[in-house]
Design a protein around this motif. Structure first.
Motif, PDB file in Angstrom:
ATOM      1  N   SER A 198       0.910  -1.080  -0.001  1.00  0.00           N
ATOM      2  CA  SER A 198      -0.272   0.092  -0.048  1.00  0.00           C
ATOM      3  C   SER A 198       0.873   1.247  -0.047  1.00  0.00           C
ATOM      4  CB  SER A 198      -0.788  -0.007   1.030  1.00  0.00           C
ATOM      5  OG  SER A 198      -0.062   0.369   2.165  1.00  0.00           O
ATOM      6  N   ASP A 199       0.313   2.395  -0.212  1.00  0.00           N
ATOM      7  CA  ASP A 199       0.920   3.564  -0.417  1.00  0.00           C
ATOM      8  C   ASP A 199       1.668   3.805   1.049  1.00  0.00           C
ATOM      9  OD1 ASP A 199       0.125   3.776  -2.883  1.00  0.00           O
ATOM     10  OD2 ASP A 199      -1.118   5.651  -2.380  1.00  0.00           O
ATOM     11  N   ILE A 240       5.724   4.256   1.764  1.00  0.00           N
ATOM     12  CA  ILE A 240       6.428   5.464   2.047  1.00  0.00           C
ATOM     13  C   ILE A 240       7.110   5.076   3.685  1.00  0.00           C
ATOM     14  CG2 ILE A 240       5.704   7.578   3.546  1.00  0.00           C
ATOM     15  CD1 ILE A 240       3.362   8.056   1.824  1.00  0.00           C
ATOM     16  N   ILE A 260       2.641   9.778  -3.034  1.00  0.00           N
ATOM     17  CA  ILE A 260       2.893   8.618  -3.908  1.00  0.00           C
ATOM     18  C   ILE A 260       1.411   8.643  -4.381  1.00  0.00           C
ATOM     19  CG2 ILE A 260       2.760   6.167  -3.988  1.00  0.00           C
ATOM     20  CD1 ILE A 260       5.084   5.947  -1.886  1.00  0.00           C
ATOM     21  N   ASP A 313      -0.529   7.816  -8.602  1.00  0.00           N
ATOM     22  CA  ASP A 313      -0.490   7.007  -9.717  1.00  0.00           C
ATOM     23  C   ASP A 313       0.970   7.367 -10.478  1.00  0.00           C
ATOM     24  OD1 ASP A 313      -2.491   5.521  -9.107  1.00  0.00           O
ATOM     25  OD2 ASP A 313      -3.728   6.138 -10.672  1.00  0.00           O
ATOM     26  N   ARG A 326       4.172   6.554  -8.603  1.00  0.00           N
ATOM     27  CA  ARG A 326       4.428   5.361  -7.741  1.00  0.00           C
ATOM     28  C   ARG A 326       5.531   4.517  -8.331  1.00  0.00           C
ATOM     29  NH1 ARG A 326       1.176   2.007  -4.087  1.00  0.00           N
ATOM     30  NH2 ARG A 326       2.345   0.168  -4.121  1.00  0.00           N
ATOM     31  N   TYR A 339       9.115   5.447  -7.434  1.00  0.00           N
ATOM     32  CA  TYR A 339       9.448   5.445  -6.046  1.00  0.00           C
ATOM     33  C   TYR A 339       9.731   3.727  -6.012  1.00  0.00           C
ATOM     34  CZ  TYR A 339       8.413   9.977  -4.879  1.00  0.00           C
ATOM     35  OH  TYR A 339       8.570  11.496  -4.594  1.00  0.00           O
ATOM     36  N   GLU A 340       8.903   2.999  -6.819  1.00  0.00           N
ATOM     37  CA  GLU A 340       9.332   1.449  -6.852  1.00  0.00           C
ATOM     38  C   GLU A 340      10.520   1.196  -7.290  1.00  0.00           C
ATOM     39  OE1 GLU A 340       6.040  -0.098  -8.835  1.00  0.00           O
ATOM     40  OE2 GLU A 340       4.551   0.025  -7.248  1.00  0.00           O
TER      41      GLU A 340
END
Lengths: 91, 196
Positions: free
Chosen positions: B8-9, B13, B26, B28, B31, B34-35
């Motif tokens: 999940s966001d 985080i 975060i 759409d 995301r 960051y992934e």
């Protein structure tokens, strides 16, 4: 003479209004069309992404730009500094 | 990389904060970035298991970055007080001043060098560009050390192998490939002897 392009100076000299994303320094026809495909058709949409990535803190925006539309480091640099300077004037 | 997709966001985080990676909200559109950052970070951690505590390393990295930024800012202000034309931090006014200057002088050919220098370094961006990024250099160095064997060792091994092949050739065949060399040496010795 300054080292910035005419495009950069044109963009940071006034509010961006409804300018297309290609009005940004570092974003030409090719990158512009790739960004448009992803929904970033206007400069203000890209500004939104720039802001959500904390005004390119820690090169977040540049990294994103390279990943999303295949920009090279120079193009990402130009675009980021263009938006950054615009923000420092008009935000 | 897929293991981050299911998080999940909030969890994402948390991990970013644990690793000391700077992040924004975060959504759409951010995301995947960051992934990818997390994935790269973990890969780096695996490649260099020597750095035992991950968060420490990254925090150190980021704190030095911040320090550099501060230095840059400091230099900017120093330049501003030096030139004095640009004492105000507002770009808009600065741009207007610029136009006024331009209209007064027609051309900026006669502006003195420090002035021009400052103008250029400012208009590059809000924070002046770091000329050479030490981080990138480090990464390059790390990549070069990632070679399985160092370059000089590879060359040395190649030479040893080549020598070994030559030795095999000489010992297996009766004919010495360097015979003509020995002969010429012998001949030259002989002529030297006869001259004496």
């Amino acid at each position: 003479m300054s080292h910035t392009s005419q495009k950069h100076r044109d963009f940071v000299s006034e509010p961006m209004g409804d300018k297309p994303v290609t009005a940004l320094a570092g974003i030409g026809e090719v990158l512009g069309s790739k960004l448009e495909e992803q929904g970033f058709d206007k400069a203000y949409v890209l500004l939104g992404q720039f802001l959500v990535l904390r005004k390119d803190a820690d090169d977040l925006f540049k990294d994103w730009l390279k990943d999303s539309c295949g920009a090279n480091s120079r193009q990402a640099d130009l675009c980021s500094s263009c938006l950054k300077e615009w923000c420092s004037s008009f935000l | 990389m897929n293991k981050f997709k299911n998080l999940s966001d909030a969890e994402l985080i948390n991990i970013l904060q644990d690793y000391g990676i700077q992040h924004g909200p975060i959504v759409d559109s951010t995301r995947t970035l960051y992934e990818k950052k997390l994935y790269e970070y973990e890969r780096q951690k695996k490649t260099f298991p020597g750095s035992a505590e991950p968060s420490y390393e990254s925090r150190q990295k980021y704190s030095t970055r911040e320090y550099d930024d501060n230095q840059d800012d400091y230099e900017t202000y120093e330049e501003e007080t030096y030139t004095k034309t640009y004492a105000r931090p507002q770009t808009y006014q600065r741009v207007r001043e610029d136009f006024q200057n331009n209209s007064r002088f027609g051309d900026n050919t006669y502006k003195d060098i420090s002035h021009v220098h400052h103008q250029s370094s400012y208009s590059k961006g809000v924070e002046p560009r770091r000329p050479i990024r030490p981080k990138a250099k480090e990464e390059e160095a790390e990549q070069s050390t990632r070679r399985f064997l160092p370059l000089w060792l590879q060359l040395l091994l190649l030479l040893v192998f080549a020598g070994f092949l030559v030795y095999l050739y000489i010992s297996n065949t009766d004919q010495n490939p360097f015979k003509f060399l020995e002969e010429s040496l012998y001949l030259s010795e002989k002529t030297a002897d006869s001259a004496n």
